[in-house]
Scaffold this motif. Structure first.
Motif, PDB file in Angstrom:
ATOM      1  N   LEU A 259     -13.545 -48.253  -5.031  1.00  0.00           N
ATOM      2  CA  LEU A 259     -13.781 -46.812  -4.951  1.00  0.00           C
ATOM      3  C   LEU A 259     -13.804 -46.339  -3.498  1.00  0.00           C
ATOM      4  CD1 LEU A 259     -14.333 -44.647  -7.122  1.00  0.00           C
ATOM      5  CD2 LEU A 259     -16.719 -44.786  -6.477  1.00  0.00           C
TER       6      LEU A 259
ATOM      7  N   LEU B 120     -10.313 -46.403  -2.116  1.00  0.00           N
ATOM      8  CA  LEU B 120      -9.533 -45.293  -2.681  1.00  0.00           C
ATOM      9  C   LEU B 120      -9.869 -43.980  -1.979  1.00  0.00           C
ATOM     10  CD1 LEU B 120      -9.380 -45.740  -6.536  1.00  0.00           C
ATOM     11  CD2 LEU B 120      -7.480 -45.205  -5.038  1.00  0.00           C
ATOM     12  N   LEU B 121     -11.164 -43.768  -1.799  1.00  0.00           N
ATOM     13  CA  LEU B 121     -11.614 -42.539  -1.128  1.00  0.00           C
ATOM     14  C   LEU B 121     -11.104 -42.486   0.300  1.00  0.00           C
ATOM     15  CD1 LEU B 121     -15.298 -41.981  -2.249  1.00  0.00           C
ATOM     16  CD2 LEU B 121     -13.382 -40.436  -2.512  1.00  0.00           C
TER      17      LEU B 121
ATOM     18  N   ARG C  80      -0.286 -34.404   5.803  1.00  0.00           N
ATOM     19  CA  ARG C  80       0.035 -33.019   5.440  1.00  0.00           C
ATOM     20  C   ARG C  80      -0.469 -32.012   6.460  1.00  0.00           C
ATOM     21  NH1 ARG C  80      -1.922 -31.585  -0.327  1.00  0.00           N
ATOM     22  NH2 ARG C  80      -0.904 -29.623   0.163  1.00  0.00           N
TER      23      ARG C  80
ATOM     24  N   PRO D 118      -1.197 -25.239   4.898  1.00  0.00           N
ATOM     25  CA  PRO D 118      -0.587 -23.924   5.161  1.00  0.00           C
ATOM     26  C   PRO D 118      -1.344 -23.103   6.202  1.00  0.00           C
ATOM     27  CG  PRO D 118      -0.826 -24.282   2.816  1.00  0.00           C
ATOM     28  CD  PRO D 118      -1.495 -25.431   3.471  1.00  0.00           C
ATOM     29  N   TYR D 119      -2.665 -23.249   6.221  1.00  0.00           N
ATOM     30  CA  TYR D 119      -3.459 -22.469   7.170  1.00  0.00           C
ATOM     31  C   TYR D 119      -3.456 -23.067   8.581  1.00  0.00           C
ATOM     32  CZ  TYR D 119      -6.702 -25.930   5.249  1.00  0.00           C
ATOM     33  OH  TYR D 119      -7.272 -27.100   4.809  1.00  0.00           O
ATOM     34  N   GLU D 120      -2.757 -24.185   8.739  1.00  0.00           N
ATOM     35  CA  GLU D 120      -2.688 -24.803  10.071  1.00  0.00           C
ATOM     36  C   GLU D 120      -1.315 -24.583  10.724  1.00  0.00           C
ATOM     37  OE1 GLU D 120      -5.653 -28.584   9.223  1.00  0.00           O
ATOM     38  OE2 GLU D 120      -3.543 -28.735   8.715  1.00  0.00           O
ATOM     39  N   LYS D 121      -0.510 -23.695  10.122  1.00  0.00           N
ATOM     40  CA  LYS D 121       0.870 -23.542  10.597  1.00  0.00           C
ATOM     41  C   LYS D 121       1.059 -22.389  11.580  1.00  0.00           C
ATOM     42  CE  LYS D 121       2.926 -25.884   6.697  1.00  0.00           C
ATOM     43  NZ  LYS D 121       3.637 -25.798   5.446  1.00  0.00           N
ATOM     44  N   GLU D 122      -0.001 -22.003  12.243  1.00  0.00           N
ATOM     45  CA  GLU D 122       0.075 -20.878  13.168  1.00  0.00           C
ATOM     46  C   GLU D 122       1.114 -21.130  14.268  1.00  0.00           C
ATOM     47  OE1 GLU D 122      -3.662 -19.689  14.778  1.00  0.00           O
ATOM     48  OE2 GLU D 122      -2.757 -18.075  15.931  1.00  0.00           O
ATOM     49  N   PHE D 123       1.117 -22.325  14.818  1.00  0.00           N
ATOM     50  CA  PHE D 123       2.026 -22.594  15.939  1.00  0.00           C
ATOM     51  C   PHE D 123       3.464 -22.809  15.470  1.00  0.00           C
ATOM     52  CE2 PHE D 123      -2.247 -23.756  17.354  1.00  0.00           C
ATOM     53  CZ  PHE D 123      -2.357 -22.783  18.345  1.00  0.00           C
TER      54      PHE D 123
ATOM     55  N   ALA E 150       4.741 -21.022  13.221  1.00  0.00           N
ATOM     56  CA  ALA E 150       5.238 -19.680  12.903  1.00  0.00           C
ATOM     57  C   ALA E 150       5.695 -18.921  14.144  1.00  0.00           C
ATOM     58  CB  ALA E 150       4.145 -18.887  12.194  1.00  0.00           C
TER      59      ALA E 150
END
Lengths: 164, 72
Positions: free
Chosen positions: B7, B10-11, B22, B25-30, B32
């Motif tokens: 366990l 796995l964690l 990954r 999406p909220y980390e894609k400021e630069f 953009a």
């Protein structure tokens, strides 16, 4: 074996993103225009809330913002409130954008410098919006910008929830 | 003991996959920003393509069905 599976399921449940029917994530965030003025999820109880996680660098967020301004104009702020939570690293970018789109500051703009809300909601895309009931439960999750059909459907839902 | 070890590993592995691989999406400021685009100035992209065609004697390659060999 059963115990392992059960523990694994509980762990997965703990890590799952909040979805429809779940309690909305509680927060206390400063206003985008005045960092000293705070707004919390608790203070919005009793109102239907559309929580929008956005950034000025995100094209989809820019597209849907005028629709939100028009929507807030249509419904009383006492019953329905659109809450924007900006995750810009520089809040002035968000302020400059909103000054053009929402000069009368109809929308409640908050600033989430540490990106707490998108992390808590495990956002799959930007923008993300969450329709939250008076009781603080998530009614609908929108990933990506809302198109005209979705806005129309949202209005219908709002009329059902709060009346015109 | 074995299950606890399983366990924990796995964690640990799932945590690594989430944070190291990954870009959320909220980390894609630069990403953009205009300077991150291959052709930051739209009006100039066509001109750049023309120059590239003369210099390299090849055209295409911008889309998935062109090889960039100039044969299409």
């Amino acid at each position: 074996m059963k115990k392992i599976l059960l523990t694994l399921l509980i762990t997965l449940e703990l890590f799952a993103a909040p979805s429809v029917g779940d309690k909305a994530v509680s927060f206390t965030l400063p206003s985008l225009y005045n960092l000293q003025q705070k707004t919390s999820m608790q203070s919005l109880k009793g109102k239907v809330v559309l929580l929008n996680l956005w950034a000025s660098w995100c094209n989809g967020c820019q597209e849907e913002m005028p629709k939100f301004v028009a929507l807030q104009k249509e419904f009383s702020k006492a019953k329905f409130q659109i809450v924007l939570s900006s995750i810009d690293s520089d809040p002035s970018n968000a302020i400059n954008f909103l000054q053009d789109v929402d000069p009368s500051k109809r929308l409640t703009a908050l600033y989430d410098a540490k990106k707490k809300l998108p992390k808590a909601y495990k956002c799959l895309g930007m923008p993300s919006s969450f329709l939250i009931s008076k009781e603080g439960k998530i009614l609908k999750v929108y990933v990506g910008s809302l198109d005209d059909a979705q806005i129309k459907e949202l209005k219908k839902n709002l009329v059902k929830l709060i009346g015109k | 003991m074995k299950s606890l070890l399983l366990l924990t590993s796995l964690l640990f592995l799932s945590a690594c996959s989430e944070h190291l691989v990954r870009v959320m999406p909220y980390e894609k400021e630069f990403f953009a920003q205009d300077k991150m685009s291959l052709s930051p100035i739209g009006e100039r992209a066509e001109q750049e393509g023309h120059i590239f065609l003369i210099r390299e004697a090849s055209a295409g390659g911008e889309s998935s069905f062109q090889g960039g060999c100039g044969c299409r």
